[in-house]
Design a protein around this motif. Structure first.
Motif: not given
Length: 408
Positions: A168-172, A102-110, A178-183, A126-132
């Motif tokens: 190896w999609s960690s956290g899924a 989540d930290t890396g994904n939040m940094e990416t979206i931000e 609720k959200i994936f960042i896909v490359m 950031l509110e901890g309501e969902i994960r990624s």
């Protein structure tokens, strides 16, 4: 550089340490029992959820995220020692909303997302309501060379259509994910292999997204976090979900992985410190062959070596964090690659010696060392295997001595 922590950082270190002493360490057994007795191991762990409001109330929430008004305003160097303290217990970082991915994904979206992306996904994270989850690695290609990635992202009118297989999609595995960042590749014919890829946001509930299985790690299911193999079968998302634009995937990956490696390394140092602490206590308590382990020459030397290796690794990571803060991730790529190799290897050695000091107990789950070792050993592959980083380091070092090419 000055390795001394500022008054601000020391105050935060004391607060994080106090929180760990009061809430986390006393609940390690509670966490283990709740996981062992859970009817569904993929559901949130009650003790973690109970501690999150306490962390928020203590002002120890979202301490990461440098250069953003969403975060605590800490640099990589300032956040690093806090990450180490949290990292001593593998599940503790989530209590502070500072856990991967989540930290890396939040940094990416931000950093790379639109205002809409931030409102819809970053703020709930950031509110901890969902994960990624972060979906980059693939089972069918050598993903240590990320230009091999085959997942296809094709523009179709106002949408992109995604087809491919990731693992190896960690956290899924977390039901809150609720959200994936896909490359994947938007332009596979581009002669520049590093401009073929893009990153795109894919809501977990989009039709065509199928989690095939959760991957075991050294025999553990790694619940409730987990690492998934995921199939994307004609997954259609709005074109506005693309991050930064087509062909910018590698650029985003480098921006994401730099801070993430600092976090991983400092958490690994925390694990190693905790393993050393356990070893010292064990050595004092256990008495083989008529005298405590702590009086055995081999144990004394091994503990000294553990102390030396941990301290060297910490200074190396702090130097990399300082360089990232002062000259940027690209200029610090040598230091980032170096710590990615050095720290997990150090942690593996230290934790292995700790296991040895605990004898047969060390390989059980009773002392937490076996799980620590699995975590540290996995990090020698995650975010790029040792060999890739060594290759990059070696080439950069040789480049200092090669004569400049004459102009064509």
């Amino acid at each position: 550089m000055d390795f001394a922590y500022t008054d601000k950082v020391n105050a935060l270190r004391e607060r994080v340490q106090a929180f760990m002493d009061e809430h986390v360490y006393p609940n390690e057994a509670t966490y283990a029992a709740q996981m062992a007795n859970a009817p569904d191991r993929w559901q949130p762990v009650p003790i973690v959820e109970q501690l999150k409001p306490h962390a928020r109330k203590a002002g120890l929430w979202n301490l990461f995220l440098p250069e953003s008004h969403y975060g605590a305003g800490l640099t990589n160097l300032e956040y690093a020692p806090l990450s180490e303290i949290m990292g001593r217990v593998p599940w503790a970082s989530e209590v502070f909303n500072c856990s991967a991915p989540d930290t890396g994904n939040m940094e990416t979206i931000e950093r790379y997302g639109s205002a809409e992306h931030k409102k819809r996904w970053l703020e709930p994270l950031l509110e901890g309501e969902i994960r990624s989850a972060f979906c980059m690695t693939e089972p069918d290609v050598a993903s240590s060379d990320a230009t091999n990635i085959q997942t296809h992202i094709k523009r179709d009118g106002d949408d992109y259509v995604i087809n491919g297989r990731k693992w190896w999609s960690s956290g899924a595995g977390d039901p809150r994910c609720k959200i994936f960042i896909v490359m994947g590749k938007t332009d596979p014919a581009n002669p520049d292999r590093h401009r073929q890829q893009s990153m795109i946001l894919v809501p977990r509930d989009t039709p065509g997204v199928e989690i095939k299985r959760m991957l075991p790690v050294f025999g553990w299911d790694d619940a409730p976090h987990g690492h998934a193999e995921i199939v994307f079968n004609n997954v259609r998302v709005p074109a506005s979900n693309i991050l930064l634009g087509e062909g910018r995937g590698f650029e985003i990956a480098q921006g994401r992985l730099g801070p993430g490696r600092i976090h991983h390394c400092m958490r690994s140092i925390g694990l190693a410190e905790y393993a050393l602490e356990k070893t010292c206590k064990r050595a004092i308590e256990r008495v083989p062959f008529g005298k405590p382990l702590a009086d055995q020459g081999v144990m004394i030397e091994r503990i000294a070596e553990m102390r030396i290796q941990i301290d060297m690794a910490r200074l190396q990571v702090l130097h990399a964090a300082w360089k990232m803060d002062t000259v940027g991730n690209k200029a610090a790529r040598t230091e980032i690659a170096a710590i990615k190799v050095a720290v997990p290897n150090m942690a593996c050695r230290v934790i292995d010696w700790a296991i040895q000091a605990h004898g047969a107990g060390g390989v059980t789950s009773d002392f937490g060392l076996a799980r620590m070792y699995a975590t540290a050993r996995t990090l020698r592959i995650a975010d790029g295997p040792d060999e890739v980083h060594r290759h990059q380091l070696g080439r950069m070092e040789l480049a200092k001595y090669k004569p400049a090419r004459p102009n064509a």
